[in-house]
Motif scaffolding. Structure first.
Motif, PDB file in Angstrom:
ATOM      1  N   LYS A  26       0.874  -1.178   0.000  1.00 18.24           N
ATOM      2  CA  LYS A  26       0.000   0.000   0.000  1.00 18.24           C
ATOM      3  C   LYS A  26       0.900   1.212   0.000  1.00 18.24           C
ATOM      4  CE  LYS A  26      -3.688   2.591   0.862  1.00 18.24           C
ATOM      5  NZ  LYS A  26      -4.727   2.838  -0.106  1.00 18.24           N
ATOM      6  N   ASN A  27       0.637   2.122  -0.901  1.00 17.74           N
ATOM      7  CA  ASN A  27       1.322   3.408  -0.878  1.00 17.74           C
ATOM      8  C   ASN A  27       0.354   4.475  -1.353  1.00 17.74           C
ATOM      9  OD1 ASN A  27       1.408   3.309  -3.788  1.00 17.74           O
ATOM     10  ND2 ASN A  27       3.244   2.067  -3.650  1.00 17.74           N
ATOM     11  N   SER A  72      -1.146   6.780   0.566  1.00 16.07           N
ATOM     12  CA  SER A  72      -2.037   7.282   1.600  1.00 16.07           C
ATOM     13  C   SER A  72      -1.374   7.091   2.957  1.00 16.07           C
ATOM     14  CB  SER A  72      -3.376   6.541   1.577  1.00 16.07           C
ATOM     15  OG  SER A  72      -4.237   7.061   2.575  1.00 16.07           O
ATOM     16  N   ILE A  97      -1.011   6.502   6.999  1.00 19.26           N
ATOM     17  CA  ILE A  97      -1.663   5.620   7.959  1.00 19.26           C
ATOM     18  C   ILE A  97      -2.489   6.474   8.915  1.00 19.26           C
ATOM     19  CG2 ILE A  97      -1.299   4.027   9.882  1.00 19.26           C
ATOM     20  CD1 ILE A  97       1.344   3.239   8.467  1.00 19.26           C
ATOM     21  N   GLU A  98      -3.746   6.110   9.074  1.00 20.02           N
ATOM     22  CA  GLU A  98      -4.604   6.794  10.041  1.00 20.02           C
ATOM     23  C   GLU A  98      -4.475   6.146  11.412  1.00 20.02           C
ATOM     24  OE1 GLU A  98      -9.253   6.643  10.617  1.00 20.02           O
ATOM     25  OE2 GLU A  98      -8.723   8.075   9.030  1.00 20.02           O
ATOM     26  N   LEU A 158      -4.032  -2.263   9.239  1.00 23.97           N
ATOM     27  CA  LEU A 158      -3.932  -0.803   9.218  1.00 23.97           C
ATOM     28  C   LEU A 158      -5.173  -0.178   8.595  1.00 23.97           C
ATOM     29  CD1 LEU A 158      -0.317  -0.492   7.753  1.00 23.97           C
ATOM     30  CD2 LEU A 158      -0.995  -0.033  10.107  1.00 23.97           C
ATOM     31  N   ARG A 159      -5.495   1.014   9.047  1.00 24.67           N
ATOM     32  CA  ARG A 159      -6.525   1.853   8.422  1.00 24.67           C
ATOM     33  C   ARG A 159      -5.805   3.084   7.880  1.00 24.67           C
ATOM     34  NH1 ARG A 159      -9.904   2.281  12.379  1.00 24.67           N
ATOM     35  NH2 ARG A 159     -11.185   0.579  11.623  1.00 24.67           N
ATOM     36  N   PHE A 160      -6.130   3.462   6.646  1.00 28.03           N
ATOM     37  CA  PHE A 160      -5.468   4.580   5.993  1.00 28.03           C
ATOM     38  C   PHE A 160      -6.376   5.809   5.930  1.00 28.03           C
ATOM     39  CE2 PHE A 160      -3.383   0.760   4.600  1.00 28.03           C
ATOM     40  CZ  PHE A 160      -2.041   1.108   4.651  1.00 28.03           C
ATOM     41  N   ASP A 200      -7.190   7.514   3.467  1.00 29.57           N
ATOM     42  CA  ASP A 200      -8.123   7.481   2.334  1.00 29.57           C
ATOM     43  C   ASP A 200      -9.327   6.570   2.574  1.00 29.57           C
ATOM     44  OD1 ASP A 200      -7.143   4.876   2.006  1.00 29.57           O
ATOM     45  OD2 ASP A 200      -6.194   5.274   0.066  1.00 29.57           O
ATOM     46  N   GLU A 211      -8.598  -0.100   4.268  1.00 27.87           N
ATOM     47  CA  GLU A 211      -7.991  -0.888   5.332  1.00 27.87           C
ATOM     48  C   GLU A 211      -7.198  -2.018   4.698  1.00 27.87           C
ATOM     49  OE1 GLU A 211     -11.055  -2.234   7.970  1.00 27.87           O
ATOM     50  OE2 GLU A 211     -11.477  -0.209   8.702  1.00 27.87           O
TER      51      GLU A 211
END
Length: 154
Positions: free
Chosen positions: A52-53, A55, A57-58, A65-67, A69, A72
Motif C-alpha cells: 500500500k502506498n 495514503s 496511515i490513520e 492498518l486503516r489509511f 483514504d 484498510e
C-alpha cells in the motif's frame, strides 16, 4: 550497467512490480546497487505480499492498518518501507522522543567497520532496523530473529 539489466534480465520482474503499484527506481544516476529478489518480488506480483502506498496511515488496527483514504489492509506483519533519510526521524514520529532518543545513529560504519544500528542492536530493546536490499534482508533476517529470542548485541 543497471539500466541494461533493468531492461533485460529484470524486465519481467520490474514490469510486474509496476503493474501492482510497487514503486522502483534505478537509483541516483541509474547506478542502484541492488537487484530485485525474485522470490519476494513474485509474491508481491502474485498478491501474496500486499503493498500500500499513496495514503498516510490513520491508525493501527488489531489485524492491520486503516489509511487516511478510508481503505484498510489486513496484515499479519507490517513492514515500513520508508525510503531514505535519517531513520530516527521516522522512529520519532512513530514511537515518540523517548524511544528515538535511545538510538544514537543508524547506518554508516562504526570504528570496527560494522554497519551502525542496522541488522543488530540499535540502542533500544526489541527495535530492529533492517534496511537495504532484499538480498541483505534475506541474509540478515536469521540474525534478527535470533536476537529477538536471545537478547544479544550482535
Amino acid at each position: 550497467m543497471v539500466p541494461m539489466v533493468a531492461e533485460t534480465t529484470d524486465k519481467v520482474i520490474l514490469d510486474g512490480l509496476a503493474k501492482v503499484g510497487f514503486k522502483t527506481n534505478l537509483g541516483i544516476h541509474g547506478a542502484q546497487w541492488w537487484l530485485p529478489h525474485t522470490g519476494a518480488s513474485k509474491s508481491i506480483i502474485d498478491g501474496d505480499i500486499k503493498i500500500k502506498n499513496g495514503s498516510a496511515i490513520e491508525s493501527f488496527m488489531e489485524n492491520g492498518l486503516r489509511f487516511v483514504d478510508g481503505t484498510e489492509l489486513q496484515a499479519d506483519m507490517i513492514v515500513f518501507a520508508t525510503g531514505y533519510g535519517d531513520h530516527r526521524d521516522f522512529m520519532r514520529e512513530v514511537c515518540g522522543d523517548e524511544v528515538a532518543s535511545k538510538i544514537p545513529r543508524v547506518w554508516g560504519l562504526d570504528d570496527e567497520g560494522q554497519t551502525v544500528g542496522m541488522w543488530r542492536y540499535c540502542g533500544h530493546d526489541g527495535l530492529w532496523f533492517a534496511n537495504g536490499d532484499l538480498a541483505l534482508s534475506r541474509f540478515h533476517s536469521l540474525c534478527l530473529a535470533m536476537c529477538e529470542f536471545i537478547p544479544c548485541g550482535i
